[in-house]
Design a protein around this motif. Structure first.
Motif, PDB file in Angstrom:
ATOM      1  N   ALA A   1       0.841  -1.199   0.000  1.00 44.52           N
ATOM      2  CA  ALA A   1       0.000   0.000   0.000  1.00 44.52           C
ATOM      3  C   ALA A   1       0.871   1.242   0.000  1.00 44.52           C
ATOM      4  CB  ALA A   1      -0.921   0.005   1.225  1.00 44.52           C
ATOM      5  N   GLY A   2       0.213   2.372  -0.247  1.00 49.77           N
ATOM      6  CA  GLY A   2       0.869   3.660  -0.107  1.00 49.77           C
ATOM      7  C   GLY A   2       1.650   4.099  -1.333  1.00 49.77           C
ATOM      8  N   GLY A   3       2.314   5.221  -1.159  1.00 56.20           N
ATOM      9  CA  GLY A   3       3.080   5.870  -2.198  1.00 56.20           C
ATOM     10  C   GLY A   3       2.594   7.296  -2.381  1.00 56.20           C
ATOM     11  N   ASN A   4       3.412   8.257  -1.939  1.00 55.65           N
ATOM     12  CA  ASN A   4       3.038   9.654  -2.109  1.00 55.65           C
ATOM     13  C   ASN A   4       4.283  10.535  -2.031  1.00 55.65           C
ATOM     14  OD1 ASN A   4       1.594  11.986  -2.431  1.00 55.65           O
ATOM     15  ND2 ASN A   4       0.949  12.135  -0.289  1.00 55.65           N
ATOM     16  N   PRO A   5       4.837  10.926  -3.173  1.00 58.13           N
ATOM     17  CA  PRO A   5       6.022  11.784  -3.170  1.00 58.13           C
ATOM     18  C   PRO A   5       5.690  13.273  -3.066  1.00 58.13           C
ATOM     19  CG  PRO A   5       5.539  11.096  -5.408  1.00 58.13           C
ATOM     20  CD  PRO A   5       4.495  10.444  -4.528  1.00 58.13           C
ATOM     21  N   HIS A   6       4.491  13.597  -2.554  1.00 61.64           N
ATOM     22  CA  HIS A   6       4.040  14.991  -2.458  1.00 61.64           C
ATOM     23  C   HIS A   6       3.625  15.292  -1.022  1.00 61.64           C
ATOM     24  CE1 HIS A   6       3.890  14.374  -6.785  1.00 61.64           C
ATOM     25  NE2 HIS A   6       3.043  13.376  -6.570  1.00 61.64           N
ATOM     26  N   ASN A   7       3.721  16.560  -0.631  1.00 61.51           N
ATOM     27  CA  ASN A   7       3.346  16.919   0.743  1.00 61.51           C
ATOM     28  C   ASN A   7       1.845  17.130   0.906  1.00 61.51           C
ATOM     29  OD1 ASN A   7       3.056  19.313  -0.603  1.00 61.51           O
ATOM     30  ND2 ASN A   7       4.441  20.498   0.692  1.00 61.51           N
ATOM     31  N   ARG A   8       1.096  16.947  -0.153  1.00 62.75           N
ATOM     32  CA  ARG A   8      -0.365  16.932  -0.127  1.00 62.75           C
ATOM     33  C   ARG A   8      -0.847  15.771  -0.979  1.00 62.75           C
ATOM     34  NH1 ARG A   8       0.437  19.814   3.488  1.00 62.75           N
ATOM     35  NH2 ARG A   8      -0.437  21.872   3.981  1.00 62.75           N
ATOM     36  N   TYR A   9      -2.114  15.399  -0.833  1.00 57.94           N
ATOM     37  CA  TYR A   9      -2.676  14.366  -1.690  1.00 57.94           C
ATOM     38  C   TYR A   9      -2.864  14.968  -3.083  1.00 57.94           C
ATOM     39  CZ  TYR A   9      -3.515  11.170   2.220  1.00 57.94           C
ATOM     40  OH  TYR A   9      -3.357  10.318   3.281  1.00 57.94           O
ATOM     41  N   THR A  10      -2.104  14.453  -4.036  1.00 53.12           N
ATOM     42  CA  THR A  10      -2.037  15.039  -5.371  1.00 53.12           C
ATOM     43  C   THR A  10      -2.275  13.953  -6.405  1.00 53.12           C
ATOM     44  OG1 THR A  10      -0.391  16.624  -4.542  1.00 53.12           O
ATOM     45  CG2 THR A  10      -0.609  16.412  -6.938  1.00 53.12           C
ATOM     46  N   PHE A  11      -3.284  14.145  -7.264  1.00 54.10           N
ATOM     47  CA  PHE A  11      -3.696  13.084  -8.169  1.00 54.10           C
ATOM     48  C   PHE A  11      -3.557  13.445  -9.650  1.00 54.10           C
ATOM     49  CE2 PHE A  11      -6.137  12.666  -4.227  1.00 54.10           C
ATOM     50  CZ  PHE A  11      -5.800  11.371  -3.860  1.00 54.10           C
ATOM     51  N   ARG A  12      -3.216  14.669  -9.958  1.00 55.63           N
ATOM     52  CA  ARG A  12      -3.176  15.074 -11.366  1.00 55.63           C
ATOM     53  C   ARG A  12      -1.902  15.871 -11.678  1.00 55.63           C
ATOM     54  NH1 ARG A  12      -9.371  17.412 -12.302  1.00 55.63           N
ATOM     55  NH2 ARG A  12     -10.468  15.467 -11.812  1.00 55.63           N
ATOM     56  N   ASN A  13      -1.509  15.744 -12.934  1.00 58.91           N
ATOM     57  CA  ASN A  13      -0.427  16.554 -13.495  1.00 58.91           C
ATOM     58  C   ASN A  13       0.902  16.375 -12.777  1.00 58.91           C
ATOM     59  OD1 ASN A  13      -2.338  17.726 -15.321  1.00 58.91           O
ATOM     60  ND2 ASN A  13      -2.947  19.170 -13.714  1.00 58.91           N
ATOM     61  N   VAL A  14       1.156  15.169 -12.318  1.00 57.34           N
ATOM     62  CA  VAL A  14       2.436  14.834 -11.694  1.00 57.34           C
ATOM     63  C   VAL A  14       2.863  13.455 -12.200  1.00 57.34           C
ATOM     64  CG1 VAL A  14       2.167  16.226  -9.596  1.00 57.34           C
ATOM     65  CG2 VAL A  14       1.213  13.901  -9.679  1.00 57.34           C
ATOM     66  N   PRO A  15       4.172  13.176 -12.245  1.00 54.87           N
ATOM     67  CA  PRO A  15       4.620  11.866 -12.751  1.00 54.87           C
ATOM     68  C   PRO A  15       4.120  10.693 -11.919  1.00 54.87           C
ATOM     69  CG  PRO A  15       6.451  13.432 -12.678  1.00 54.87           C
ATOM     70  CD  PRO A  15       5.304  14.083 -11.972  1.00 54.87           C
ATOM     71  N   TYR A  16       4.080  10.881 -10.597  1.00 51.45           N
ATOM     72  CA  TYR A  16       3.660   9.796  -9.710  1.00 51.45           C
ATOM     73  C   TYR A  16       2.620  10.337  -8.740  1.00 51.45           C
ATOM     74  CZ  TYR A  16       7.715   7.461 -11.651  1.00 51.45           C
ATOM     75  OH  TYR A  16       8.621   6.901 -12.525  1.00 51.45           O
TER      76      TYR A  16
END
Length: 561
Positions: free
Chosen positions: A411-426
């Motif tokens: 589970a998991g995976g978030n290379p951002h300091n907020r929940y980000t779902f668009r316009n990013v590689p991961y």
């Protein structure tokens, strides 16, 4: 004294053992992937399996809105989901959940302080003791005691840590539910939880000063900790390691530096395991393994959006005895941000991660989608194999744990300091998966020990469990005669985060006798680990392995004599 209740077992040997299929012994399949839930709502930055067969997953609390909205605020009042106040109040969103493995369901839990990049370990009664974090949470101690009625929740202690513990590591110690907490960002000390006295503070550890890379994000955060069977603590940070007597605040051994041009600890973020401990050498041969990490300069390069190739090397070293040397091997590819889990067979699964960059916000590229299987006792050059690939990237802030049914929860995976779902590689990843090793496939069911039950007695003060060095009974059903290679393996479930599985260990136990009746029932008398140095008191997953085919694991509790 311990009054132990045993099944009646006849001391008759088993003859005419049946071999298992070659595919099972040789790993002829690459395993399978299952999608369990499309949205857990919460990033699994941290994960831990409880003895109630539930998994605790939690993130940081300051990441803003998660994917799981709550109805009420922690301060009182209702969350409407529309107001600006809701968006600004992180308590209107869950940042921790409990996953019920058998029902495939989740429920929200409430955290009161920030657990960002924290640490933890299980106490002997199965309670998760969780320490540190960020900001107001950096000195907090939290507890989660799992329950059968699904109403339990996090409880925060009134007592605090002596120092800030952000990116620290934990290890449960022998004795009476005492854990050591080591390191942290710009913190070069260790301390114990609980304290022996109100005046006890932290203790300086010069080793952490020496291994600190100021210009590379530290490279000694989340140090690797392994409890040796002599009761001392192995500590690995950056590229160096020591054997530490925490009772006397004394370094006993300084080991050779691991070869290679790079670092292994956060933010270089390789991983490590203590290889299975075996009754055949009285648990005295202790060997550690470290795999992956980042090359020198990777953290600074990633901040400039240059992603350097990760390390592909692994090192193994025996830390017991008097001769110490790193024996180097190479994975099928470069890897960092990887988890290392010991499977019931004693093999090591390397899963999750990336092929380039470092840990940190958006600092890695080229997701490692294929798990690796490592067989410690195979011939050199034939120990690694590549397993079935996933389509879901699991990089920074992902985690994995072994389940009693033989699957691996991912589970998991978030290379951002907020929940980000668009316009990013991961994008932020909320899907829940399970990797199913090949040996759990239906074709091996006729060789799989089934209906495993464990019988043991009641200790002093009414404790239920098996005292160290004592015997307990294991009964299971097998449709054919057992193979020549039957093992009884006990596994300590870890607290996993940031590529580290804290407190993980697997013990290959001795059995005194084993008898198979005509109806297929097998009775065995198994010997518990000899001391809390070998196996700190608590709950372990016991697995019967028949020629490389594991049973469904059952829980056993080892207690101090």
């Amino acid at each position: 004294m311990i009054i132990t209740i045993f099944l009646l077992i006849l001391s008759v040997g088993i003859s005419g053992a049946v071999p298992v299929p070659r595919a099972a012994a040789g790993g002829g399949s690459k395993g399978q992937w299952q999608l369990l839930l499309s949205n857990t709502g919460v990033v699994a930055m941290h994960m831990a399996l409880t003895h109630h067969n539930t998994v605790i997953l939690f993130d940081q609390t300051q990441s803003g809105r998660s994917g799981y909205r709550l109805r009420g605020r922690s301060s009182g009042g209702r969350c409407t989901g529309n107001s600006r106040a809701d968006l600004d109040d992180s308590s209107c969103y869950a940042h921790s959940i409990e996953y019920d493995v058998s029902r495939n369901r989740i429920r929200p839990l409430r955290l009161s302080t920030d657990t960002w990049c924290s640490s933890g370990s299980f106490l002997s009664n199965g309670t998760l003791q969780q320490t540190g974090g960020y900001g107001r949470g950096s000195r907090r101690i939290r507890y989660f005691r799992p329950c059968a009625d699904h109403v339990c929740d996090w409880r925060q202690s009134k007592r605090s840590l002596a120092d800030d513990r952000w990116y620290a590591s934990n290890q449960l110690l022998p004795g009476h539910d005492r854990a050591i907490v080591v390191g942290g960002r710009r913190v070069f000390t260790y301390e114990f939880v609980p304290k022996r006295s109100p005046s006890e503070g932290s203790f300086n550890l010069p080793f952490l000063h020496r291994t600190y890379d100021r210009d590379a994000g530290g490279n000694n955060l989340y140090p690797f900790l392994h409890l040796s069977s002599d009761g001392n603590l192995f500590i690995f940070a950056n590229r160096d390691s020591i054997l530490f007597n925490f009772r006397q605040n004394k370094v006993i051994k300084t080991f050779p530096r691991i070869p290679g041009n790079g670092s292994r600890n956060y933010p270089s973020s390789g991983s490590s395991v203590i290889l299975p401990l075996d009754h055949r050498n009285k648990f005295q041969r202790v060997e550690v393994m470290v795999c992956g990490g980042s090359t020198r300069g990777a953290f600074r390069a990633a901040n400039e959006r240059r992603y350097l190739k990760a390390l592909s090397s692994c090192g193994r070293m025996v830390i017991s005895g008097n001769r110490h040397k790193w024996n180097m091997e190479y994975m099928p590819g470069p890897r960092l941000l990887n988890d290392m889990l010991i499977l019931p067979t004693g093999h090591v699964l390397i899963i999750n991660g990336a092929r380039s960059g470092s840990a940190g916000w958006d600092n890695a590229r080229n997701a490692s989608l294929e798990p690796y299987l490592y067989k410690p006792n195979a011939t050199l050059g034939r120990r690694f194999s590549v397993l079935r690939s996933t389509r879901i990237a699991r990089m920074y802030h992902s985690s994995a744990v072994l389940l009693p049914d033989g699957r691996v929860l991912v589970a998991g995976g978030n290379p951002h300091n907020r929940y980000t779902f668009r316009n990013v590689p991961y994008p932020t990843e909320l899907r829940l998966q399970a990797f199913v090793p090949h040996y759990m496939e239906r074709q091996y069911h006729t060789h799989r020990p089934d209906n495993v039950t464990i019988s043991y007695g009641i200790g002093h003060h009414g404790q239920i469990g098996v005292r160290h060095g004592g015997d307990f009974s294991v009964e299971f059903w097998l449709g054919r005669r057992p193979s020549n290679d039957v093992e009884f393996n006990a596994y300590a479930p870890p607290f996993t985060t940031h590529s580290i599985s804290m407190n993980q260990r697997l013990l290959k136990l001795r059995y005194r006798s084993m008898v198979r009746a005509e109806d297929g029932r097998v009775n065995a008398v198994v010997e518990a680990p000899p001391s809390p140095n070998v196996a700190p008191s608590g709950y372990y997953m016991l697995t019967v392995v028949n020629g490389g085919i594991p049973s469904i694991s059952q829980w056993v509790k080892f207690i101090n004599a």
